[in-house]
Scaffold this active site. Structure first.
Site, PDB file in Angstrom:
ATOM      1  N   GLY A  46     -47.096   1.347  -3.557  1.00  0.00           N
ATOM      2  CA  GLY A  46     -46.490   1.200  -4.601  1.00  0.00           C
ATOM      3  C   GLY A  46     -47.206   0.900  -5.634  1.00  0.00           C
ATOM      4  O   GLY A  46     -48.242   0.528  -5.959  1.00  0.00           O
ATOM      5  N   SER A  47     -46.432   1.650  -7.003  1.00  0.00           N
ATOM      6  CA  SER A  47     -46.941   1.118  -8.261  1.00  0.00           C
ATOM      7  C   SER A  47     -46.704  -0.491  -8.794  1.00  0.00           C
ATOM      8  O   SER A  47     -45.638  -0.605  -8.072  1.00  0.00           O
ATOM      9  CB  SER A  47     -46.177   2.599  -9.163  1.00  0.00           C
ATOM     10  N   GLY A  48     -47.345  -0.386  -9.834  1.00  0.00           N
ATOM     11  CA  GLY A  48     -47.764  -2.002 -10.469  1.00  0.00           C
ATOM     12  C   GLY A  48     -48.973  -2.766 -10.094  1.00  0.00           C
ATOM     13  O   GLY A  48     -49.580  -3.660 -10.152  1.00  0.00           O
ATOM     14  N   HIS A  49     -49.649  -1.676  -9.021  1.00  0.00           N
ATOM     15  CA  HIS A  49     -51.271  -2.410  -9.139  1.00  0.00           C
ATOM     16  C   HIS A  49     -52.213  -2.096  -9.244  1.00  0.00           C
ATOM     17  O   HIS A  49     -53.211  -2.229  -9.200  1.00  0.00           O
ATOM     18  CB  HIS A  49     -51.528  -2.725  -7.189  1.00  0.00           C
ATOM     19  N   LYS A  56     -52.799   0.283   2.634  1.00  0.00           N
ATOM     20  CA  LYS A  56     -52.567  -1.154   2.517  1.00  0.00           C
ATOM     21  C   LYS A  56     -51.238  -2.230   3.995  1.00  0.00           C
ATOM     22  O   LYS A  56     -50.305  -1.600   4.438  1.00  0.00           O
ATOM     23  CB  LYS A  56     -52.652  -1.840   1.907  1.00  0.00           C
ATOM     24  N   HIS A 115     -46.720  -8.684  -4.792  1.00  0.00           N
ATOM     25  CA  HIS A 115     -46.002  -8.561  -4.902  1.00  0.00           C
ATOM     26  C   HIS A 115     -45.222  -9.802  -5.396  1.00  0.00           C
ATOM     27  O   HIS A 115     -43.712  -9.577  -5.540  1.00  0.00           O
ATOM     28  CB  HIS A 115     -44.861  -7.114  -3.805  1.00  0.00           C
TER      29      HIS A 115
END
Lengths: 330, 330
Positions: free
Chosen positions: A53-56, A104, A218
């Protein structure tokens, strides 16, 4: 919550366009959401593909380049990429030497990388997979059966990437990645909640004057909440949580990682406390990396990752790397 | 406001201890608050010394190393360092070729660097000074007569640092620094206020649903407040504010800088909009740097710096640099 965005729906595509403009050395496929090093496929070299997922950020797209990942597949914010992205990435980087998927441990990522591996093999690409599950905070979690994959991903991508760059074959690159994951553990702490663009407000409630110990990247629940602690106390708790699980017999790599909104000034101060605890526990630190590397959008907080290394792993850590998010020379 | 600290009084010293532990290639004098590259003084090389209040990391300490600064002097948070630090730094890096002081235009910094220059010259060190005053937002400000020094500091330190590394004499290094500052302009935007450790609560009030255009890196007031804007609208406003003042006749370097708490995902998306405006205004972008480089602790927001370059300045930008905060090879 105010954000520097146009609309939530285009956040990932906008970021990819901005990345393409800033990094001409990368081939960024905005439509299909694949970031590939510009010179791929490299003859004879094993390809390394990761994603999530994006956001990391900078994980994973910021770790694409010589000495680290061959390609990355960004999903929507906090959402797994789809198998089609991973197959495209594998096809773009495979030189015939095979491809390693670095995954992951989140249910969606695991399922989609599994499916992608099958599809890629049908296209004649040899694929190996390594699961990253370094977070000692909780056994099962909101999106995970077993341990979550967090900070150790950086070390897996860096060390396996170095081995691949040197021309190691697929089984060797896979073994290095597995060894790094098995020798690495992480514990994270949140001082504030995270806000996703789609939700627009904090995804969980963390009262003033409290912190959450054992948070995921998250905002998944951790072990417990406590009244706010000092940097010294947080370092004691986090390092001991890691050392309960990893009893290093040799030197370690230390990643003192920011969750996104914690100033670098605070992170360096926290690192002083982390190093103090490690010295008190007689753990030798071979290398330390301090910064925002495996983040959770605008969350304030930090994580500590330790990875026990032998001489060979340390050599791979020190090998040159040229990516947007991590760079060094000899 | 929760912070990853012990007590406000030790924030800077703690960070320096953490920096010393993470960066054995630097000589960090925690007591006297000077960060020096480990191999200083380098024979025949002009020394570059900068500094300023802490809270803008990686600026300046993160920019010490081959190809950039020789030393940095961190003050208390948002407070000028004292002349003694600057004199120590100058003495530590001077090889006999002289020292350039790079000074952001804030009253305290200017006075203290002036005094330090006099003291250093009494000790037989040749000193030149360059003032950085790139912020087009306001003419005078809370801590400044004239324009504030902000994002362009990175370009001044990088390009003058490259010239010094190549062995250029003091007058040439000074001329490069001056040329970079004269050709660079910045405009910044805040989406949230900044909280200093000493105060523990936001230093100004920025209501939900509003942003501040033209903010300084200490939360100094900008030009105006407006209802929250999109990334596209902010890019239009910020780039046009810069271009009103800088009318580039050639290619530019672009720094799309985060104020600290804005996620990299948003910064890259913002960069896509910055590049769009620049293309619409027929400005050619030679290089783009996206990230948190000249920050304001936990403030959310961004700034845009443009610097017009000729072939020689571009070559100096591309020259290798090895610091904690900025690194690349050839």
């Amino acid at each position: 919550m105010k954000m520097l965005i146009n609309v939530p729906e285009t956040v990932v595509a906008d970021a990819l366009r901005g990345m393409a403009a800033a990094h001409p050395e990368l081939a960024v496929d905005v439509e299909n959401r694949v970031i590939v090093r510009g010179d791929a496929p490299v003859a004879g070299k094993v390809g390394l593909v990761s994603g999530g997922g994006s956001g990391h950020e900078p994980l994973h797209g910021g770790f694409v380049g010589p000495g680290m990942l061959s390609a990355a597949c960004p999903g929507e914010v906090f959402t797994s990429p789809v198998p089609d992205q991973m197959v495209r990435a594998a096809a773009a980087v495979d030189s015939g030497a095979g491809v390693l998927f670095i995954v992951k441990n989140y249910t969606g990522d695991v399922l989609n990388f599994d499916m992608a591996a099958e599809l890629a093999e049908e296209e004649g690409i040899r694929v190996a997979k390594v699961l990253v599950n370094d977070d000692v905070a909780v056994t099962d979690s909101l999106f995970t059966a077993g341990r979550r994959g967090t900070g150790a991903t950086l070390f897996v991508e860096k060390l396996a990437g170095a081995a691949a760059e040197e021309g190691a074959p697929l089984d060797r690159v896979e073994a290095i990645a597995r060894q790094v994951n098995e020798n690495a553990r992480t514990f994270g702490v949140a001082l504030s909640a995270v806000t996703t663009p789609a939700k627009g407000s904090p995804t969980f409630d963390l009262p003033d004057g409290e912190l959450e110990l054992g948070i995921g990247i998250h905002g998944e629940p951790g072990r417990e909440r406590r009244a706010m602690m000092t940097s010294r106390e947080i370092a004691d708790f986090a390092v001991d949580a890691v050392l309960e699980d990893l009893r290093p017999k040799g030197p370690v790599l230390a990643l003192v990682n920011g969750m996104g909104a914690t100033p670098l000034l605070e992170l360096y101060g926290f690192n002083a406390e982390v190093q103090r605890v490690l010295a008190e526990r007689n753990v030798t630190v071979a290398r330390t990396l301090v910064g925002n590397y495996v983040t959770s959008l605008d969350m304030a907080g930090c994580s500590v990752t330790l990875c026990q290394v032998d001489g060979e792993l340390l050599r791979l850590y020190d090998a040159p790397v040229e990516t947007a998010g991590l760079r060094w020379g000899r």
